[in-house]
Design a protein around this motif. Structure first.
Motif, PDB file in Angstrom:
ATOM      1  N   VAL A   1     -62.997  80.430   7.291  1.00  0.00           N
ATOM      2  CA  VAL A   1     -63.690  81.120   6.207  1.00  0.00           C
ATOM      3  C   VAL A   1     -64.386  80.098   5.316  1.00  0.00           C
ATOM      4  O   VAL A   1     -64.001  78.930   5.250  1.00  0.00           O
ATOM      5  CB  VAL A   1     -62.738  82.014   5.384  1.00  0.00           C
ATOM      6  CG1 VAL A   1     -62.146  83.114   6.267  1.00  0.00           C
ATOM      7  CG2 VAL A   1     -61.640  81.212   4.710  1.00  0.00           C
ATOM      8  N   GLU A   2     -65.403  80.585   4.628  1.00  0.00           N
ATOM      9  CA  GLU A   2     -66.250  79.719   3.807  1.00  0.00           C
ATOM     10  C   GLU A   2     -65.532  79.166   2.585  1.00  0.00           C
ATOM     11  O   GLU A   2     -65.673  77.988   2.245  1.00  0.00           O
ATOM     12  CB  GLU A   2     -67.475  80.521   3.377  1.00  0.00           C
ATOM     13  CG  GLU A   2     -68.500  79.738   2.615  1.00  0.00           C
ATOM     14  CD  GLU A   2     -69.717  80.582   2.320  1.00  0.00           C
ATOM     15  OE1 GLU A   2     -70.814  80.007   2.304  1.00  0.00           O
ATOM     16  OE2 GLU A   2     -69.598  81.802   2.112  1.00  0.00           O
ATOM     17  N   SER A   3     -64.784  80.012   1.892  1.00  0.00           N
ATOM     18  CA  SER A   3     -64.103  79.587   0.666  1.00  0.00           C
ATOM     19  C   SER A   3     -62.946  80.529   0.397  1.00  0.00           C
ATOM     20  O   SER A   3     -62.793  81.558   1.067  1.00  0.00           O
ATOM     21  CB  SER A   3     -65.074  79.592  -0.515  1.00  0.00           C
ATOM     22  OG  SER A   3     -65.561  80.900  -0.738  1.00  0.00           O
ATOM     23  N   ILE A   4     -62.150  80.175  -0.608  1.00  0.00           N
ATOM     24  CA  ILE A   4     -60.967  80.962  -0.938  1.00  0.00           C
ATOM     25  C   ILE A   4     -60.636  80.701  -2.402  1.00  0.00           C
ATOM     26  O   ILE A   4     -61.068  79.694  -2.970  1.00  0.00           O
ATOM     27  CB  ILE A   4     -59.798  80.578   0.010  1.00  0.00           C
ATOM     28  CG1 ILE A   4     -58.877  81.748   0.262  1.00  0.00           C
ATOM     29  CG2 ILE A   4     -59.052  79.368  -0.475  1.00  0.00           C
ATOM     30  CD1 ILE A   4     -58.015  81.577   1.497  1.00  0.00           C
ATOM     31  N   CYS A   5     -59.866  81.569  -3.009  1.00  0.00           N
ATOM     32  CA  CYS A   5     -59.334  81.364  -4.363  1.00  0.00           C
ATOM     33  C   CYS A   5     -57.814  81.429  -4.254  1.00  0.00           C
ATOM     34  O   CYS A   5     -57.207  82.493  -4.415  1.00  0.00           O
ATOM     35  CB  CYS A   5     -59.860  82.413  -5.335  1.00  0.00           C
ATOM     36  SG  CYS A   5     -61.583  82.195  -5.777  1.00  0.00           S
ATOM     37  N   ALA A   6     -57.195  80.297  -3.986  1.00  0.00           N
ATOM     38  CA  ALA A   6     -55.754  80.234  -3.753  1.00  0.00           C
ATOM     39  C   ALA A   6     -54.980  80.215  -5.069  1.00  0.00           C
ATOM     40  O   ALA A   6     -55.507  79.847  -6.119  1.00  0.00           O
ATOM     41  CB  ALA A   6     -55.418  78.995  -2.926  1.00  0.00           C
ATOM     42  N   HIS A   7     -53.719  80.566  -4.976  1.00  0.00           N
ATOM     43  CA  HIS A   7     -52.847  80.656  -6.136  1.00  0.00           C
ATOM     44  C   HIS A   7     -52.076  79.373  -6.400  1.00  0.00           C
ATOM     45  O   HIS A   7     -51.638  79.138  -7.529  1.00  0.00           O
ATOM     46  CB  HIS A   7     -51.864  81.813  -5.931  1.00  0.00           C
ATOM     47  CG  HIS A   7     -52.566  83.115  -5.713  1.00  0.00           C
ATOM     48  ND1 HIS A   7     -52.952  83.541  -4.452  1.00  0.00           N
ATOM     49  CD2 HIS A   7     -52.989  84.058  -6.579  1.00  0.00           C
ATOM     50  CE1 HIS A   7     -53.561  84.718  -4.562  1.00  0.00           C
ATOM     51  NE2 HIS A   7     -53.599  85.050  -5.833  1.00  0.00           N
ATOM     52  N   LEU A   8     -51.882  78.568  -5.379  1.00  0.00           N
ATOM     53  CA  LEU A   8     -51.188  77.284  -5.511  1.00  0.00           C
ATOM     54  C   LEU A   8     -51.537  76.436  -4.307  1.00  0.00           C
ATOM     55  O   LEU A   8     -52.074  76.949  -3.319  1.00  0.00           O
ATOM     56  CB  LEU A   8     -49.674  77.482  -5.611  1.00  0.00           C
ATOM     57  CG  LEU A   8     -48.907  77.987  -4.390  1.00  0.00           C
ATOM     58  CD1 LEU A   8     -47.420  77.700  -4.570  1.00  0.00           C
ATOM     59  CD2 LEU A   8     -49.107  79.467  -4.157  1.00  0.00           C
ATOM     60  N   GLY A   9     -51.279  75.132  -4.415  1.00  0.00           N
ATOM     61  CA  GLY A   9     -51.604  74.298  -3.270  1.00  0.00           C
ATOM     62  C   GLY A   9     -51.162  72.871  -3.395  1.00  0.00           C
ATOM     63  O   GLY A   9     -50.777  72.405  -4.476  1.00  0.00           O
ATOM     64  N   LEU A  10     -51.231  72.192  -2.274  1.00  0.00           N
ATOM     65  CA  LEU A  10     -50.929  70.764  -2.180  1.00  0.00           C
ATOM     66  C   LEU A  10     -52.133  70.045  -1.598  1.00  0.00           C
ATOM     67  O   LEU A  10     -52.760  70.519  -0.644  1.00  0.00           O
ATOM     68  CB  LEU A  10     -49.715  70.515  -1.282  1.00  0.00           C
ATOM     69  CG  LEU A  10     -48.368  70.989  -1.812  1.00  0.00           C
ATOM     70  CD1 LEU A  10     -47.286  70.835  -0.749  1.00  0.00           C
ATOM     71  CD2 LEU A  10     -47.983  70.229  -3.078  1.00  0.00           C
ATOM     72  N   ASP A  11     -52.427  68.897  -2.188  1.00  0.00           N
ATOM     73  CA  ASP A  11     -53.506  68.035  -1.729  1.00  0.00           C
ATOM     74  C   ASP A  11     -52.873  66.716  -1.304  1.00  0.00           C
ATOM     75  O   ASP A  11     -52.339  65.980  -2.136  1.00  0.00           O
ATOM     76  CB  ASP A  11     -54.510  67.824  -2.858  1.00  0.00           C
ATOM     77  CG  ASP A  11     -55.743  67.062  -2.423  1.00  0.00           C
ATOM     78  OD1 ASP A  11     -55.625  66.145  -1.584  1.00  0.00           O
ATOM     79  OD2 ASP A  11     -56.824  67.364  -2.944  1.00  0.00           O
TER      80      ASP A  11
ATOM     81  N   ARG B   1     -50.672  74.725  -9.436  1.00  0.00           N
ATOM     82  CA  ARG B   1     -50.477  76.169  -9.458  1.00  0.00           C
ATOM     83  C   ARG B   1     -51.627  76.718 -10.298  1.00  0.00           C
ATOM     84  O   ARG B   1     -52.386  75.950 -10.887  1.00  0.00           O
ATOM     85  CB  ARG B   1     -49.135  76.544 -10.077  1.00  0.00           C
ATOM     86  CG  ARG B   1     -49.006  76.154 -11.553  1.00  0.00           C
ATOM     87  CD  ARG B   1     -47.657  76.609 -12.127  1.00  0.00           C
ATOM     88  NE  ARG B   1     -47.524  76.256 -13.519  1.00  0.00           N
ATOM     89  CZ  ARG B   1     -48.003  76.965 -14.547  1.00  0.00           C
ATOM     90  NH1 ARG B   1     -48.660  78.083 -14.324  1.00  0.00           N
ATOM     91  NH2 ARG B   1     -47.829  76.569 -15.790  1.00  0.00           N
ATOM     92  N   THR B   2     -51.760  78.005 -10.331  1.00  0.00           N
ATOM     93  CA  THR B   2     -52.803  78.589 -11.168  1.00  0.00           C
ATOM     94  C   THR B   2     -52.171  79.611 -12.102  1.00  0.00           C
ATOM     95  O   THR B   2     -51.040  80.052 -11.890  1.00  0.00           O
ATOM     96  CB  THR B   2     -53.897  79.273 -10.319  1.00  0.00           C
ATOM     97  OG1 THR B   2     -53.320  80.306  -9.544  1.00  0.00           O
ATOM     98  CG2 THR B   2     -54.584  78.254  -9.412  1.00  0.00           C
ATOM     99  N   ARG B   3     -52.920  79.952 -13.144  1.00  0.00           N
ATOM    100  CA  ARG B   3     -52.485  80.991 -14.073  1.00  0.00           C
ATOM    101  C   ARG B   3     -53.705  81.808 -14.470  1.00  0.00           C
ATOM    102  O   ARG B   3     -54.835  81.322 -14.385  1.00  0.00           O
ATOM    103  CB  ARG B   3     -51.811  80.403 -15.304  1.00  0.00           C
ATOM    104  CG  ARG B   3     -52.745  79.580 -16.174  1.00  0.00           C
ATOM    105  CD  ARG B   3     -52.180  79.406 -17.582  1.00  0.00           C
ATOM    106  NE  ARG B   3     -53.006  78.566 -18.412  1.00  0.00           N
ATOM    107  CZ  ARG B   3     -54.143  78.938 -18.998  1.00  0.00           C
ATOM    108  NH1 ARG B   3     -54.634  80.152 -18.809  1.00  0.00           N
ATOM    109  NH2 ARG B   3     -54.824  78.105 -19.761  1.00  0.00           N
TER     110      ARG B   3
END
Length: 186
Positions: free
Chosen positions: A125-135, A168-170
């Protein structure tokens, strides 16, 4: 499994568990991973990737996400415009835009290739709006996080030799001085 693969997989799983315990995501939310296996092994990003390391790390993180009911998205490298590999059901559930490409080691990266080869029904997929993640290895996942990203400090600051960043996101705080906000929100 070689020691370096096992250590990287174990460290990634532990970091993900810690992030999940802090962020407290709901089932069905999206966990994004950006990962340079080159950086994990101590090389410059994009120069010394390892499919064995990537597969071990992917399987470990996928197990953690599955255990918590989270949807995993894996970022491709810049050669594929940092598109993401997800399960087709994630694309459908979040109304994501599919692109026509298949990641490979030198166009997508070892981790995205591992995801594509190990998901049940992979799509890109082209893009996403994730809620949390690791880089893992400074792959720049910020473009794939929801609008208000909050850095999270974890026990691990590296996976192998790669710098680890967690977020994380809020929801945004809106309404000004008269607004009331929910307390104890992760």
């Amino acid at each position: 499994m070689k020691l370096v693969e096992k250590e990287a997989a174990d460290q990634l799983a532990a970091a993900a568990e810690e992030l999940i315990s802090i962020a407290k995501p709901r089932k069905g939310q999206i966990f994004v991973l950006g990962c340079s296996s080159s950086e994990v092994l101590g090389a410059k990003i994009g120069t010394g990737g390892s499919s064995d390391v990537a597969v071990a790390m992917f399987k470990a993180l996928k197990a953690v996400c599955d255990n918590h009911g989270l949807r995993l998205a894996v970022q491709c490298c810049e050669h594929l415009n940092r598109s993401l590999v997800v399960e087709a059901e994630t694309m459908d559930a979040y109304n994501l835009t599919e692109v026509t490409v298949r990641p490979v080691a030198h166009a997508g990266g070892a981790m995205a290739t591992a995801a594509y080869e190990n998901f049940a029904e992979p799509v890109v997929v082209e893009s996403i709006c994730a809620h949390l993640g690791l880089d893992v290895g400074q792959t720049l996942i910020g473009m794939h996080l929801k609008r208000v990203a909050v850095p999270v400090r974890l026990q691990y600051s590296k996976i192998g030799e790669a710098v680890l960043t967690a977020a994380r996101t809020r929801p945004p705080l809106v309404g000004g001085p008269r607004a009331q906000y929910l307390e104890n929100r992760p």
